[in-house]
Design an enzyme around this catalytic site. Structure first.
Site, mmCIF file in Angstrom:
data_model
loop_
_atom_site.group_PDB
_atom_site.id
_atom_site.type_symbol
_atom_site.label_atom_id
_atom_site.label_comp_id
_atom_site.label_asym_id
_atom_site.label_seq_id
_atom_site.Cartn_x
_atom_site.Cartn_y
_atom_site.Cartn_z
ATOM 1 N N SER A 114 72.651 -49.229 -10.055
ATOM 2 C CA SER A 114 72.503 -48.485 -11.299
ATOM 3 C C SER A 114 72.005 -47.073 -10.991
ATOM 4 O O SER A 114 71.399 -46.827 -9.956
ATOM 5 C CB SER A 114 71.498 -49.213 -12.198
ATOM 6 N N CYS A 115 72.237 -46.171 -11.927
ATOM 7 C CA CYS A 115 71.715 -44.817 -11.797
ATOM 8 C C CYS A 115 70.245 -44.765 -12.166
ATOM 9 O O CYS A 115 69.575 -43.758 -11.959
ATOM 10 C CB CYS A 115 72.500 -43.863 -12.678
#
Length: 122
Positions: free
Chosen positions: A115-116
């Protein structure tokens, strides 16, 4: 649609200085227009459905379109209200609608392996 002043005033683009390099090696200083991208939290009846990144334009259309395309809402659902509110890290869009099925029957089951960090999952 109801919005707060900050959500309405969110810029959608800004100008930045860039260096353009030509094939002959020469370069020039210019200005380029860049689209802004902010975190958009889409709620359905006060329940968070998704957090995504988007330009802060046409947010009611984005929210309702997402909710219909992901089958959280039927295309002919009665939309009661769409409200946009600016938060420190983005914009919340809450769609109030009459829904037939509970949200738990349409929960998202995708497991993210990376995920960012925007949604808090890293």
């Amino acid at each position: 649609m109801q919005t707060d002043d900050a959500a309405d005033a969110a810029p959608a683009w800004h100008s930045v200085a860039v260096k353009r390099r030509r094939p002959d090696g020469a370069h020039s200083d210019e200005q380029a227009t860049m689209a802004d991208e902010v975190a958009i939290e889409i709620h359905l009846n006060q329940t968070t459905v998704v957090v995504t990144m988007a330009s802060p334009l046409d947010l009611p259309d984005l929210a309702v379109g997402f909710l219909v395309s992901e089958r959280f809402l039927e295309p002919d659902a009665a939309i009661l209200d769409v409200a946009c509110f600016r938060k420190p890290l983005g914009v919340v869009v809450n769609v109030r609608a009459e829904i037939v099925q509970p949200l738990t029957s349409r929960s998202r089951t995708v497991v993210a392996r990376a995920s960012c960090g925007l949604c808090g999952v890293t």
